[in-house]
Motif scaffolding. Structure first.
Motif, PDB file in Angstrom:
ATOM      1  N   LYS A  43      16.583  -7.893 112.152  1.00  0.00           N
ATOM      2  CA  LYS A  43      17.052  -7.131 113.380  1.00  0.00           C
ATOM      3  C   LYS A  43      18.655  -6.956 113.518  1.00  0.00           C
ATOM      4  O   LYS A  43      18.790  -6.251 114.659  1.00  0.00           O
ATOM      5  N   ASP A  45      22.006  -4.430 113.040  1.00  0.00           N
ATOM      6  CA  ASP A  45      22.267  -3.109 112.729  1.00  0.00           C
ATOM      7  C   ASP A  45      23.380  -3.201 111.664  1.00  0.00           C
ATOM      8  O   ASP A  45      24.485  -3.371 112.042  1.00  0.00           O
ATOM      9  N   SER A  47      23.872  -0.239 109.851  1.00  0.00           N
ATOM     10  CA  SER A  47      23.736   1.318 109.503  1.00  0.00           C
ATOM     11  C   SER A  47      25.221   1.501 108.764  1.00  0.00           C
ATOM     12  O   SER A  47      26.472   1.140 109.258  1.00  0.00           O
ATOM     13  N   LYS A  65      18.394  -2.531 110.781  1.00  0.00           N
ATOM     14  CA  LYS A  65      18.536  -1.313 110.630  1.00  0.00           C
ATOM     15  C   LYS A  65      19.636  -1.300 109.415  1.00  0.00           C
ATOM     16  O   LYS A  65      20.808  -1.665 109.442  1.00  0.00           O
ATOM     17  N   ASN A  67      19.916   1.739 107.448  1.00  0.00           N
ATOM     18  CA  ASN A  67      19.922   3.171 107.164  1.00  0.00           C
ATOM     19  C   ASN A  67      21.393   3.535 106.466  1.00  0.00           C
ATOM     20  O   ASN A  67      22.581   2.951 107.109  1.00  0.00           O
ATOM     21  N   ALA A  84      12.069  -3.102 107.456  1.00  0.00           N
ATOM     22  CA  ALA A  84      13.512  -2.807 107.809  1.00  0.00           C
ATOM     23  C   ALA A  84      13.586  -1.281 107.583  1.00  0.00           C
ATOM     24  O   ALA A  84      12.583  -0.485 106.874  1.00  0.00           O
ATOM     25  N   ASP A  85      14.535  -0.551 108.168  1.00  0.00           N
ATOM     26  CA  ASP A  85      14.915   0.741 108.054  1.00  0.00           C
ATOM     27  C   ASP A  85      15.850   1.009 106.986  1.00  0.00           C
ATOM     28  O   ASP A  85      17.126   0.735 107.243  1.00  0.00           O
TER      29      ASP A  85
END
Length: 229
Positions: A43, A45, A47, A65, A67, A84-85
């Motif tokens: 969880k 981030d 990015s 995250k 991305n 996950a993204d």
């Protein structure tokens, strides 16, 4: 992928969740040869981050995250990317054997020249993802859509491809040997560049509407015990 400022580059460090979370609060980073094995990174981030030649064995990225991340030369067997993204992520020349991508978003992700034997993409979602020169032997990819894609040098031997959509796809230097094709769709697919060895007679129905070569047809019929004269 956006360039990352030099002061955000970290090399050769062993990091736990607290340290990584602290870096994450400062923005995108470039980790080089860092050891994140077995770290709980769920969880967070990430990015826009880059991971280069990092040890990610058994690392937990579930719900993270990711991305626009870039992964180069990493070793992440058994890493966990559940939920996950990975939108627009680029993974290249890495080892993610037996990694778990269940329910992950892989929209517009690129996987290139990477070992992913036994990887689990069950219920992964997203469009316009791409695999190229990827070892996916025994991987679980049920229900993914490869419709109208040009599939280059994918080893899908013994993979679970149940209900995958290969309609209109072109196979170049690929293997479907002994893959599970239950419910898969191949209408309009060009299979002349695929190894179809080891398939059972009942698998023939899924190839309805696909193009295969005369040599492939003879090999399949021979493998099913039919005499060709």
């Amino acid at each position: 992928m956006n360039d990352i400022a030099p002061h955000n580059t970290l090399t050769g460090q062993t990091l736990d969740r607290a340290a990584v979370a602290d870096f994450a609060r400062r923005g995108a980073h470039h980790f080089i040869e860092c050891d994140l094995a077995e770290a709980d990174l769920s969880k967070i981030d990430f990015s826009g981050w880059t991971f280069e030649r990092c040890n990610l064995r058994h690392a937990d990225f579930s719900g993270a995250k990711l991305n626009r991340t870039n992964w180069r030369g990493c070793k992440g067997p058994f890493a966990n990317f559940t939920g996950a993204d990975l939108d627009e992520a680029v993974i290249g020349a890495s080892d993610f054997n037996n990694a778990v991508f269940r329910r992950a978003n892989i929209a517009s992700a690129r996987f290139t020249a990477t070992r992913m034997t036994g990887a689990d993409f069950h219920m992964a979602k997203g469009m316009d993802f791409r695999f190229e020169e990827v070892l996916l032997v025994g991987a679980r990819l049920p229900g993914l859509s490869f419709r109208k894609e040009v599939l280059q040098r994918l080893d899908l031997a013994q993979a679970d491809l149940a209900k995958c959509d290969f309609r209109g796809a072109v196979f170049e230097g690929c293997s479907l040997r002994e893959a599970n094709l239950d419910g898969a769709q191949f209408s309009g697919a060009d299979l002349r560049g695929a190894d179809l060895g080891g398939l059972q007679l009942e698998d023939a129905r899924v190839f309805r509407g696909a193009v295969i070569s005369r040599e492939q047809a003879e090999q399949l019929l021979s493998g099913w015990g039919l005499l060709i004269r």
